[in-house]
Motif scaffolding. Structure first.
Motif, PDB file in Angstrom:
ATOM      1  N   ASP A  88       1.018  11.496   2.041  1.00 54.71           N
ATOM      2  CA  ASP A  88       1.477  10.833   3.260  1.00 54.71           C
ATOM      3  C   ASP A  88       0.531  11.143   4.414  1.00 54.71           C
ATOM      4  O   ASP A  88       0.220  10.260   5.224  1.00 54.71           O
ATOM      5  CB  ASP A  88       2.903  11.294   3.583  1.00 54.71           C
ATOM      6  N   GLU A 114      -4.345   5.347  -4.861  1.00 47.70           N
ATOM      7  CA  GLU A 114      -3.374   4.568  -5.633  1.00 47.70           C
ATOM      8  C   GLU A 114      -3.294   5.053  -7.077  1.00 47.70           C
ATOM      9  O   GLU A 114      -2.212   5.040  -7.684  1.00 47.70           O
ATOM     10  CB  GLU A 114      -3.736   3.079  -5.584  1.00 47.70           C
ATOM     11  N   THR A 154      13.607   9.210  -1.452  1.00 48.59           N
ATOM     12  CA  THR A 154      13.408   8.658  -0.107  1.00 48.59           C
ATOM     13  C   THR A 154      11.958   8.827   0.342  1.00 48.59           C
ATOM     14  O   THR A 154      11.326   7.888   0.842  1.00 48.59           O
ATOM     15  CB  THR A 154      14.348   9.355   0.903  1.00 48.59           C
ATOM     16  N   GLU A 157       9.674   6.439  -1.681  1.00 43.49           N
ATOM     17  CA  GLU A 157       9.743   5.042  -1.231  1.00 43.49           C
ATOM     18  C   GLU A 157       8.976   4.844   0.070  1.00 43.49           C
ATOM     19  O   GLU A 157       8.277   3.837   0.245  1.00 43.49           O
ATOM     20  CB  GLU A 157      11.207   4.631  -1.060  1.00 43.49           C
ATOM     21  N   ASP A 158       9.090   5.809   0.976  1.00 45.16           N
ATOM     22  CA  ASP A 158       8.340   5.724   2.238  1.00 45.16           C
ATOM     23  C   ASP A 158       6.833   5.787   1.974  1.00 45.16           C
ATOM     24  O   ASP A 158       6.052   5.066   2.610  1.00 45.16           O
ATOM     25  CB  ASP A 158       8.736   6.877   3.168  1.00 45.16           C
ATOM     26  N   VAL A 160       5.213   4.876  -0.820  1.00 43.39           N
ATOM     27  CA  VAL A 160       4.772   3.625  -1.449  1.00 43.39           C
ATOM     28  C   VAL A 160       4.616   2.528  -0.400  1.00 43.39           C
ATOM     29  O   VAL A 160       3.636   1.760  -0.406  1.00 43.39           O
ATOM     30  CB  VAL A 160       5.776   3.199  -2.541  1.00 43.39           C
ATOM     31  N   ALA A 161       5.584   2.447   0.522  1.00 42.84           N
ATOM     32  CA  ALA A 161       5.520   1.434   1.579  1.00 42.84           C
ATOM     33  C   ALA A 161       4.304   1.674   2.478  1.00 42.84           C
ATOM     34  O   ALA A 161       3.603   0.732   2.869  1.00 42.84           O
ATOM     35  CB  ALA A 161       6.806   1.466   2.410  1.00 42.84           C
ATOM     36  N   LYS A 162       4.029   2.938   2.785  1.00 39.18           N
ATOM     37  CA  LYS A 162       2.883   3.262   3.644  1.00 39.18           C
ATOM     38  C   LYS A 162       1.566   2.931   2.939  1.00 39.18           C
ATOM     39  O   LYS A 162       0.628   2.439   3.572  1.00 39.18           O
ATOM     40  CB  LYS A 162       2.927   4.738   4.028  1.00 39.18           C
ATOM     41  N   ALA A 164       1.118   0.575   0.661  1.00 34.42           N
ATOM     42  CA  ALA A 164       0.985  -0.887   0.644  1.00 34.42           C
ATOM     43  C   ALA A 164       0.540  -1.404   2.014  1.00 34.42           C
ATOM     44  O   ALA A 164      -0.299  -2.311   2.115  1.00 34.42           O
ATOM     45  CB  ALA A 164       2.312  -1.521   0.236  1.00 34.42           C
ATOM     46  N   GLN A 165       1.090  -0.812   3.078  1.00 35.65           N
ATOM     47  CA  GLN A 165       0.728  -1.226   4.435  1.00 35.65           C
ATOM     48  C   GLN A 165      -0.739  -0.909   4.731  1.00 35.65           C
ATOM     49  O   GLN A 165      -1.457  -1.725   5.318  1.00 35.65           O
ATOM     50  CB  GLN A 165       1.636  -0.525   5.441  1.00 35.65           C
ATOM     51  N   GLN A 168      -3.020  -3.356   2.941  1.00 34.70           N
ATOM     52  CA  GLN A 168      -3.055  -4.644   3.633  1.00 34.70           C
ATOM     53  C   GLN A 168      -3.981  -4.585   4.853  1.00 34.70           C
ATOM     54  O   GLN A 168      -4.789  -5.495   5.074  1.00 34.70           O
ATOM     55  CB  GLN A 168      -1.641  -5.042   4.065  1.00 34.70           C
TER      56      GLN A 168
END
Length: 274
Positions: A88, A114, A154, A157-158, A160-162, A164-165, A168
């Motif tokens: 993170d 990744e 939790t 999931e945070d 993985v979202a970070k 992906a962001q 992008q």
């Protein structure tokens, strides 16, 4: 656990004494010893006490095993949370590159992250399966186990979202800097071509004029050969505009400037031809 292991070794050594006492009792009762009834009672009492001790030892062993499993789960869970926190921190940087080369370096680094996340995902899944198993076996610790596993899920999931962001944003940065690099290459080439076209003096005779015209036509062929590059760069710019890129205003200005430079180059070539 070490003390219990020592106790089990002691029990193993006492097993022979229990067996020896039972054999002696059987021998005495078999010989019709006058105290046979007392001997039989003592044997039964010994076997009952021994069975009770073995049952207590088995129960103790199971409790120790359960405690060990839970401690191991907590250790693995804490290690997993630490790894998630580490990744993170890496993903929290706001550096998305300042040019095409640095963006590509960051993209390769992100691909490595990744791959690490893929391995970490397997660990998170294994932790979840172990948590479910321990909850079934050790219901008294289910609340603590479930809370620890929920914390992992939790955080995961945070993360993985970070990831992906960030991917992008790196892609957006890559497409922008690739467009800008292509724009700079084309505008530099246009400038050089203008200098070449304007450099030749007009001829003083027919053969000289024919040679200049032939060379001038070669310049046009060179310009035509760049048409695919102009078209690809324009399409890349339009794609950025349609996606609502944060640098849309800059991209729009570059597209207009590129089209104007190309038009002025063609006009210069035509003026020179005439």
């Amino acid at each position: 656990q070490r003390k219990f292991d020592e106790f089990q070794k002691d029990m193993a050594s006492q097993e022979f004494r229990v067996s020896d006492v039972c054999e002696t009792a059987d021998k005495l009762t078999g010989e019709q010893h006058p105290e046979a009834q007392v001997i039989t009672g003592k044997k039964a009492e010994l076997l009952e006490a021994w069975a009770r001790l073995k049952s207590l030892a088995m129960s103790r062993q199971q409790r120790l095993l359960g405690a060990h499993e839970i401690q191991r789960f907590n250790r693995d869970a804490d290690e997993t949370i630490a790894w998630i926190t580490e990744k993170d921190s890496v993903l929290s940087t706001d550096d998305f590159g300042k040019d095409l080369a640095s963006v590509q370096t960051l993209q390769r680094k992100h691909e490595g992250i990744e791959r690490d996340l893929a391995a970490l995902e397997d660990r998170v899944r294994t932790i979840g399966q172990e948590a479910a198993r321990l909850c079934d076996i050790h219901g008294e610790h289910a609340t603590q186990i479930t809370a620890k596993n929920s914390e992992i899920e939790t955080n995961w999931e945070d993360l993985v979202a970070k990831a992906a962001q960030r991917k992008q944003k790196l892609d957006e940065s890559y497409f922008l800097h690739r467009f800008l690099a292509d724009f700079r290459d084309l505008t530099s080439w246009i400038s050089d071509m203008k200098a070449v076209i304007s450099a030749d003096e007009l001829a003083k005779d027919v053969s000289g004029a024919e040679a200049l015209l032939e060379r001038h036509q070669e310049h046009k062929s060179e310009i035509d050969a760049r048409e695919d590059s102009f078209r690809a760069t324009a399409e890349a710019g339009k794609m950025l505009l349609e996606s609502g890129h944060y640098a849309s205003e800059e991209v729009k200005e570059k597209l207009i400037a590129l089209e104007e430079d190309k038009t002025s180059l063609l006009q210069l070539w035509e003026d020179r031809r005439v």
